[in-house]
Design a protein around this motif. Sequence first.
Motif, mmCIF file in Angstrom:
data_model
loop_
_atom_site.group_PDB
_atom_site.id
_atom_site.type_symbol
_atom_site.label_atom_id
_atom_site.label_comp_id
_atom_site.label_asym_id
_atom_site.label_seq_id
_atom_site.Cartn_x
_atom_site.Cartn_y
_atom_site.Cartn_z
ATOM 1 N N ARG A 1 11.331 -6.865 -6.807
ATOM 2 C CA ARG A 1 12.235 -7.746 -7.555
ATOM 3 C C ARG A 1 11.643 -8.223 -8.878
ATOM 4 N NH1 ARG A 1 12.882 -9.727 -2.351
ATOM 5 N NH2 ARG A 1 11.633 -11.578 -2.783
ATOM 6 N N LYS A 2 10.318 -8.390 -8.954
ATOM 7 C CA LYS A 2 9.729 -9.087 -10.096
ATOM 8 C C LYS A 2 8.742 -8.287 -10.946
ATOM 9 C CE LYS A 2 10.201 -13.578 -7.924
ATOM 10 N NZ LYS A 2 9.539 -14.816 -7.557
ATOM 11 N N ALA A 3 8.110 -7.276 -10.391
ATOM 12 C CA ALA A 3 7.007 -6.616 -11.099
ATOM 13 C C ALA A 3 7.503 -5.590 -12.114
ATOM 14 C CB ALA A 3 6.065 -5.942 -10.101
ATOM 15 N N GLU A 4 7.008 -5.711 -13.339
ATOM 16 C CA GLU A 4 7.421 -4.778 -14.386
ATOM 17 C C GLU A 4 6.904 -3.366 -14.140
ATOM 18 O OE1 GLU A 4 5.387 -5.473 -18.263
ATOM 19 O OE2 GLU A 4 4.402 -7.095 -17.195
ATOM 20 N N TRP A 5 5.867 -3.202 -13.345
ATOM 21 C CA TRP A 5 5.270 -1.897 -13.077
ATOM 22 C C TRP A 5 5.959 -1.151 -11.940
ATOM 23 C CZ3 TRP A 5 3.815 -2.023 -8.078
ATOM 24 C CH2 TRP A 5 3.471 -3.256 -7.533
ATOM 25 N N TRP A 6 6.808 -1.833 -11.164
ATOM 26 C CA TRP A 6 7.386 -1.251 -9.943
ATOM 27 C C TRP A 6 8.068 0.094 -10.191
ATOM 28 C CZ3 TRP A 6 6.706 -2.296 -4.943
ATOM 29 C CH2 TRP A 6 7.571 -1.701 -4.027
ATOM 30 N N SER A 7 8.821 0.210 -11.261
ATOM 31 C CA SER A 7 9.574 1.446 -11.512
ATOM 32 C C SER A 7 8.663 2.638 -11.810
ATOM 33 C CB SER A 7 10.562 1.251 -12.662
ATOM 34 O OG SER A 7 9.868 0.961 -13.852
ATOM 35 N N ALA A 8 7.409 2.381 -12.138
ATOM 36 C CA ALA A 8 6.462 3.461 -12.412
ATOM 37 C C ALA A 8 5.656 3.863 -11.173
ATOM 38 C CB ALA A 8 5.501 3.051 -13.526
ATOM 39 N N ALA A 9 5.691 3.051 -10.108
ATOM 40 C CA ALA A 9 4.867 3.303 -8.914
ATOM 41 C C ALA A 9 5.357 4.544 -8.168
ATOM 42 C CB ALA A 9 4.893 2.094 -7.995
ATOM 43 N N GLU A 10 4.430 5.478 -7.952
ATOM 44 C CA GLU A 10 4.745 6.687 -7.195
ATOM 45 C C GLU A 10 3.799 6.924 -6.032
ATOM 46 O OE1 GLU A 10 5.725 10.204 -9.353
ATOM 47 O OE2 GLU A 10 6.571 9.051 -11.014
ATOM 48 N N PHE A 11 2.631 6.272 -6.058
ATOM 49 C CA PHE A 11 1.654 6.425 -4.988
ATOM 50 C C PHE A 11 1.109 5.048 -4.622
ATOM 51 C CE2 PHE A 11 1.600 10.452 -7.205
ATOM 52 C CZ PHE A 11 1.603 11.378 -6.173
ATOM 53 N N VAL A 12 0.682 4.921 -3.367
ATOM 54 C CA VAL A 12 0.076 3.681 -2.906
ATOM 55 C C VAL A 12 -1.093 4.028 -1.986
ATOM 56 C CG1 VAL A 12 1.595 3.404 -0.892
ATOM 57 C CG2 VAL A 12 0.545 1.387 -1.937
ATOM 58 N N ALA A 13 -2.135 3.201 -2.031
ATOM 59 C CA ALA A 13 -3.272 3.310 -1.121
ATOM 60 C C ALA A 13 -3.522 1.919 -0.546
ATOM 61 C CB ALA A 13 -4.517 3.810 -1.858
ATOM 62 N N VAL A 14 -3.748 1.845 0.765
ATOM 63 C CA VAL A 14 -3.897 0.559 1.451
ATOM 64 C C VAL A 14 -5.211 0.544 2.226
ATOM 65 C CG1 VAL A 14 -2.902 -0.992 3.180
ATOM 66 C CG2 VAL A 14 -1.395 0.352 1.696
ATOM 67 N N GLU A 15 -5.929 -0.581 2.129
ATOM 68 C CA GLU A 15 -7.123 -0.831 2.925
ATOM 69 C C GLU A 15 -6.876 -2.063 3.783
ATOM 70 O OE1 GLU A 15 -10.204 0.536 -0.613
ATOM 71 O OE2 GLU A 15 -10.262 -1.526 0.128
ATOM 72 N N HIS A 16 -7.253 -2.003 5.050
ATOM 73 C CA HIS A 16 -7.129 -3.150 5.956
ATOM 74 C C HIS A 16 -8.488 -3.823 6.059
ATOM 75 C CE1 HIS A 16 -3.140 -1.933 7.323
ATOM 76 N NE2 HIS A 16 -3.595 -0.722 7.086
ATOM 77 N N TRP A 17 -8.498 -5.160 5.911
ATOM 78 C CA TRP A 17 -9.740 -5.932 5.905
ATOM 79 C C TRP A 17 -9.775 -6.912 7.069
ATOM 80 C CZ3 TRP A 17 -13.865 -5.484 2.514
ATOM 81 C CH2 TRP A 17 -13.693 -4.506 1.523
ATOM 82 N N ARG A 18 -10.966 -7.220 7.517
ATOM 83 C CA ARG A 18 -11.182 -8.116 8.654
ATOM 84 C C ARG A 18 -10.800 -9.560 8.326
ATOM 85 N NH1 ARG A 18 -14.015 -6.469 12.498
ATOM 86 N NH2 ARG A 18 -15.183 -5.020 11.225
ATOM 87 N N ALA A 19 -10.986 -9.976 7.084
ATOM 88 C CA ALA A 19 -10.735 -11.372 6.709
ATOM 89 C C ALA A 19 -10.213 -11.432 5.278
ATOM 90 C CB ALA A 19 -12.024 -12.186 6.827
ATOM 91 N N MET A 20 -9.389 -12.436 5.009
ATOM 92 C CA MET A 20 -8.786 -12.585 3.684
ATOM 93 C C MET A 20 -9.845 -12.761 2.598
ATOM 94 S SD MET A 20 -6.079 -12.538 1.811
ATOM 95 C CE MET A 20 -4.655 -12.728 2.876
ATOM 96 N N HIS A 21 -10.881 -13.559 2.859
ATOM 97 C CA HIS A 21 -11.875 -13.782 1.804
ATOM 98 C C HIS A 21 -12.582 -12.485 1.410
ATOM 99 C CE1 HIS A 21 -14.639 -14.109 5.257
ATOM 100 N NE2 HIS A 21 -15.605 -13.853 4.400
ATOM 101 N N LEU A 22 -12.786 -11.579 2.362
ATOM 102 C CA LEU A 22 -13.411 -10.293 2.043
ATOM 103 C C LEU A 22 -12.463 -9.427 1.208
ATOM 104 C CD1 LEU A 22 -15.015 -9.479 5.505
ATOM 105 C CD2 LEU A 22 -16.172 -10.331 3.441
ATOM 106 N N ALA A 23 -11.191 -9.442 1.566
ATOM 107 C CA ALA A 23 -10.195 -8.676 0.805
ATOM 108 C C ALA A 23 -10.058 -9.230 -0.613
ATOM 109 C CB ALA A 23 -8.854 -8.691 1.525
ATOM 110 N N LEU A 24 -10.084 -10.554 -0.753
ATOM 111 C CA LEU A 24 -9.987 -11.160 -2.085
ATOM 112 C C LEU A 24 -11.197 -10.818 -2.945
ATOM 113 C CD1 LEU A 24 -8.496 -14.608 -1.081
ATOM 114 C CD2 LEU A 24 -7.352 -12.820 -2.426
ATOM 115 N N ASP A 25 -12.392 -10.791 -2.342
ATOM 116 C CA ASP A 25 -13.588 -10.367 -3.082
ATOM 117 C C ASP A 25 -13.448 -8.918 -3.528
ATOM 118 O OD1 ASP A 25 -14.766 -12.850 -2.738
ATOM 119 O OD2 ASP A 25 -16.110 -12.190 -1.116
ATOM 120 N N ALA A 26 -12.958 -8.064 -2.638
ATOM 121 C CA ALA A 26 -12.769 -6.650 -2.974
ATOM 122 C C ALA A 26 -11.710 -6.485 -4.062
ATOM 123 C CB ALA A 26 -12.388 -5.859 -1.726
#
Length: 112
Positions: A66-91
Motif C-alpha cells: 500500500r505504501k512503499a514506492e519500491w513495491w512495483s519494482a520488486a520481483e524477488f525476495v529473500a527471507v532469513e528467520h532469526w531467533r530474536a528480534m534484537h539479533l534481526a535488527l542488528d543484522a
Amino acid sequence: MTTEPLRRMPLRPFDRAAVGRLLATTAEEPLFHPTTALYRFFDGQLRLLYVGVTGQLCERWPKHRRKAEWWSAAEFVAVEHWRAMHLALDAERHAIRTELPLFNRRSRTAGA
C-alpha cells in the motif's frame, strides 16, 4: 549468542500482485507465523531495493504494497528467520550499511 539466522530461505521470484497470505509460498507460510524475519526485496536485475525486519511477514508485506514506492519494482525476495528480534535488527542495520539498498532511509549512518 549466535549472529547467524536460524533459517535462510533461498532467493525466489516474488509475485507482488498476490493477495495477503499468498505473498508467501505454500512451503513458507507455516514458517512465517509468528517469526522474527529479516527480508530483502530485489528488482528484476537483482538490485537490492529494501531490507526490513518484522515479526509478522504476512501483515507487514501488505503494508509495503500500500505504501512503499519500491513495491512495483520488486520481483524477488529473500527471507532469513532469526531467533530474536534484537539479533534481526542488528543484522538489518548491518545489511543496510553494507549492502546499500536503494530505498532504505534509516540505519544508513553509523549512529542510527
